[in-house]
Design a protein around this motif. Sequence first.
Motif, short mmCIF file in Angstrom:
data_model
loop_
_atom_site.label_atom_id
_atom_site.label_comp_id
_atom_site.label_asym_id
_atom_site.label_seq_id
_atom_site.Cartn_x
_atom_site.Cartn_y
_atom_site.Cartn_z
N TYR A 169 -4.88 3.43 -9.04
CA TYR A 169 -4.62 4.81 -8.61
C TYR A 169 -5.65 5.26 -7.57
CZ TYR A 169 -4.51 9.94 -8.97
OH TYR A 169 -4.47 11.28 -8.69
N TYR A 170 -6.93 5.05 -7.88
CA TYR A 170 -7.97 5.49 -6.94
C TYR A 170 -7.96 4.67 -5.65
CZ TYR A 170 -10.12 8.44 -10.56
OH TYR A 170 -10.37 9.42 -11.49
N LEU A 171 -7.77 3.36 -5.80
CA LEU A 171 -7.72 2.50 -4.60
C LEU A 171 -6.54 2.86 -3.71
CD1 LEU A 171 -8.51 -1.15 -5.67
CD2 LEU A 171 -9.39 0.02 -3.64
N GLY A 172 -5.40 3.14 -4.36
CA GLY A 172 -4.20 3.48 -3.59
C GLY A 172 -4.35 4.81 -2.89
N MET A 173 -5.01 5.76 -3.55
CA MET A 173 -5.24 7.06 -2.92
C MET A 173 -6.16 6.90 -1.70
SD MET A 173 -7.35 10.29 -4.41
CE MET A 173 -6.26 10.81 -5.69
N ALA A 174 -7.22 6.13 -1.88
CA ALA A 174 -8.14 5.90 -0.76
C ALA A 174 -7.42 5.17 0.38
CB ALA A 174 -9.36 5.10 -1.22
N GLY A 211 -5.53 -10.06 -8.17
CA GLY A 211 -4.32 -10.45 -7.47
C GLY A 211 -3.20 -9.42 -7.44
N GLU A 212 -1.98 -9.93 -7.41
CA GLU A 212 -0.81 -9.06 -7.28
C GLU A 212 -0.72 -8.05 -8.41
OE1 GLU A 212 1.22 -8.85 -4.75
OE2 GLU A 212 0.55 -10.63 -3.65
N PHE A 213 -1.27 -8.42 -9.56
CA PHE A 213 -1.25 -7.52 -10.72
C PHE A 213 -1.95 -6.20 -10.36
CE2 PHE A 213 -3.17 -5.81 -14.58
CZ PHE A 213 -2.07 -5.73 -15.42
N LEU A 214 -3.14 -6.31 -9.77
CA LEU A 214 -3.86 -5.11 -9.33
C LEU A 214 -3.15 -4.47 -8.14
CD1 LEU A 214 -6.28 -3.14 -9.14
CD2 LEU A 214 -7.51 -4.91 -7.87
N LEU A 215 -2.73 -5.32 -7.20
CA LEU A 215 -2.12 -4.79 -5.97
C LEU A 215 -0.89 -3.92 -6.26
CD1 LEU A 215 -2.62 -4.93 -2.89
CD2 LEU A 215 -0.90 -6.73 -2.79
N ASP A 216 -0.13 -4.28 -7.29
CA ASP A 216 1.05 -3.48 -7.62
C ASP A 216 0.67 -2.05 -8.02
OD1 ASP A 216 2.82 -5.47 -7.03
OD2 ASP A 216 3.09 -6.15 -9.10
N VAL A 258 -2.02 -0.54 -7.00
CA VAL A 258 -2.52 0.08 -5.77
C VAL A 258 -1.34 0.58 -4.92
CG1 VAL A 258 -3.91 -0.23 -3.70
CG2 VAL A 258 -4.56 -1.42 -5.80
N LYS A 259 -0.32 -0.26 -4.83
CA LYS A 259 0.84 0.09 -4.01
C LYS A 259 1.56 1.33 -4.55
CE LYS A 259 2.05 -4.37 -1.92
NZ LYS A 259 2.88 -5.58 -2.07
N PRO A 311 5.01 9.64 4.94
CA PRO A 311 6.18 8.75 4.96
C PRO A 311 6.15 7.67 6.05
CG PRO A 311 6.87 10.98 4.47
CD PRO A 311 5.39 11.06 4.74
N THR A 312 5.80 8.04 7.29
CA THR A 312 5.77 7.04 8.36
C THR A 312 4.73 5.95 8.07
OG1 THR A 312 6.05 8.95 9.80
CG2 THR A 312 5.78 6.83 10.88
N VAL A 313 3.63 6.37 7.46
CA VAL A 313 2.57 5.42 7.13
C VAL A 313 3.03 4.50 5.98
CG1 VAL A 313 0.23 5.25 6.19
CG2 VAL A 313 0.77 6.96 7.95
N ARG A 314 3.69 5.09 5.01
CA ARG A 314 4.21 4.32 3.87
C ARG A 314 5.11 3.19 4.36
NH1 ARG A 314 7.58 8.33 1.13
NH2 ARG A 314 5.63 9.38 0.66
N GLU A 315 5.88 3.49 5.42
CA GLU A 315 6.84 2.50 5.92
C GLU A 315 6.22 1.47 6.87
OE1 GLU A 315 9.70 5.08 7.70
OE2 GLU A 315 10.10 6.02 5.76
N SER A 316 5.09 1.82 7.46
CA SER A 316 4.59 0.94 8.53
C SER A 316 3.25 0.29 8.24
CB SER A 316 4.50 1.73 9.85
OG SER A 316 3.68 2.87 9.69
N THR A 317 2.50 0.80 7.29
CA THR A 317 1.21 0.20 6.93
C THR A 317 1.40 -0.61 5.65
OG1 THR A 317 -0.12 1.96 7.96
CG2 THR A 317 -1.14 0.73 6.16
#
Lengths: 320, 320
Positions: free
Chosen positions: B245-250, B273-278, B280-281, B290-296
């Motif tokens: 949550y915190y990583l994704g917000m940052a 790995g992907e477990f954490l990344l999910d 974060v995502k 929204p534009t950032v969500r789609e392009s970054t």
Amino acid sequence: MNKKLIGVDLGGTTIKFAILTDTGEVQQKWSLRTNILDDGSHIVPDIVESINHHIDMYEMTKDQFIGIGMGTPGTVNFANGTVKGAFNLNWRESQPVQELIEAGTGLKFVIDNDANVAALGERWKGAGNNSTDVVFITLGTGVGGGVIANNHLIHGVVGAGGELGHMNVQPDGYLCTCGNRGCLERYASATGIVQLAQDFAEQYVGDSKLSAMINDGEEITSKIVFDLAKEDDYLAVKVAEKVGYYLGMAAANVGNILNPEFIVIGGGVSAAGEFLLDFVKTSFEKFAFPTVRESTSLKLAELGNDAGIIGAASLAKKFM
Amino acid sequence: MNKKLIGVDLGGTTIKFAILTDTGEVQQKWSLRTNILDDGSHIVPDIVESINHHIDMYEMTKDQFIGIGMGTPGTVNFANGTVKGAFNLNWRESQPVQELIEAGTGLKFVIDNDANVAALGERWKGAGNNSTDVVFITLGTGVGGGVIANNHLIHGVVGAGGELGHMNVQPDGYLCTCGNRGCLERYASATGIVQLAQDFAEQYVGDSKLSAMINDGEEITSKIVFDLAKEDDYLAVKVAEKVGYYLGMAAANVGNILNPEFIVIGGGVSAAGEFLLDFVKTSFEKFAFPTVRESTSLKLAELGNDAGIIGAASLAKKFM
């Protein structure tokens, strides 16, 4: 004689023009009303005609100009100089702005979005002191921004760099037009400040002129909030403090990522001046990394409405 | 024959070296233990000797090299190639690193800080896909970062650009070593994750192996937390979710400011790995424009420990 730059600041109600020296001195300024009828199809021809007309009127020739830079609302495609999604111009579909203006004037042309162009203006001739690293936050109806690092604007992969108004400052906070909750824009724009004031008034029973106005159903504005806060109205001070808190937190996070020399705050809301800036600084100092706190300075914008034409003109320096 | 690059990754326990082609293929690797005795005064001479020795050993000559790039802890002065405040090297005072290495090897030399160099490495040959706009977040004992925009590292006015570990994610949260409260580093570093787990365990009375271990006074690590979370341990999942949550917000706030093509997450903690990344995502999508969500895009780092030597070598490409 040194060659001149032309800067154009395209807005939903007015198109501002200026002729500048290559050192950024404004020599001539004029403006047109923006004609958004017929899907905004008159805008580009009006710009071309106005530039050609004024060059004739000032008895100048095309070879005395380096080029034209322009700031625009909407989404700019930098590769081909087109603009789309500028809803206040009625430009829904892609407009071949660069192609038409170059063909119509015979001058080189470069375009960027309006917040980026204002950032360039403040950097070049305003509060940014011509630094290589400047961030500009503009507080108006919405909150926009422009980021200059290593002497260049940061556009990002699809041009959404500088969306400073959509930094999250309050998880699960006010709903934003972008669909997210808690964006800076919902707390530091003119409308956001009014919403904060209304919410604060609902929960406050003490003595306050702001509270009384809101309870009487009077229409308030961010200017009224700050004017009352300067007169020490309790509730208005609380609102101003909260606006400064969120702005300062956002500025600190920008600082921690980019460590710019200056973070410049402009736009209509920034007319609240040093009074607002002091609250922002208090919050910035709380949240900025110590090295950033010492090296990144917060400042008020200095150019007002001229930031756009000056920054737009600066884009055309690349043709020098 | 194409000329080669030398990359040096200077750390508190090991100095890693590599010889690379100008397209980033590692051809030789070696390493030395870092001798931090006598105020770290042996470090630079050891580096010089090791480079000269290996060039001889591989029967190469100095004119076969483009130059040397190095990543270092501490604060780099880019104007003169000095380093200070690298406490894990015992370098308190300014060290004339560039001057000594250029004199000792006869090769051109360029230096940057270790997180920036790792960012360059991941950008060039790892998850960054050689994009012009890449942000790297490294999760280790602390949380560091490097920002590449418009193809260049962003240092900011005094080199504090990229202090991503000190973005505020929780006002009035955990106290950070920097003196502020609620920095990302306090929630997403190895030590921060352990602190979160301990706090969560104190308030949890249900069934959880993680909770039982903490209550038994066993020493836990971020690896234990993620391993248990992958086994569906209730409390461990809650901790992993909060870290994400915190990583994704940052990451979303970085995205909203810079709109990079990739935000790459590396460092020891990213072994989850992907477990954490999910996690974060999920949080990134909540907070990104929204534009950032789609392009970054968020990605895991790919180079592991080689990011440093490869990124360091890439610095020296400027001498090509």
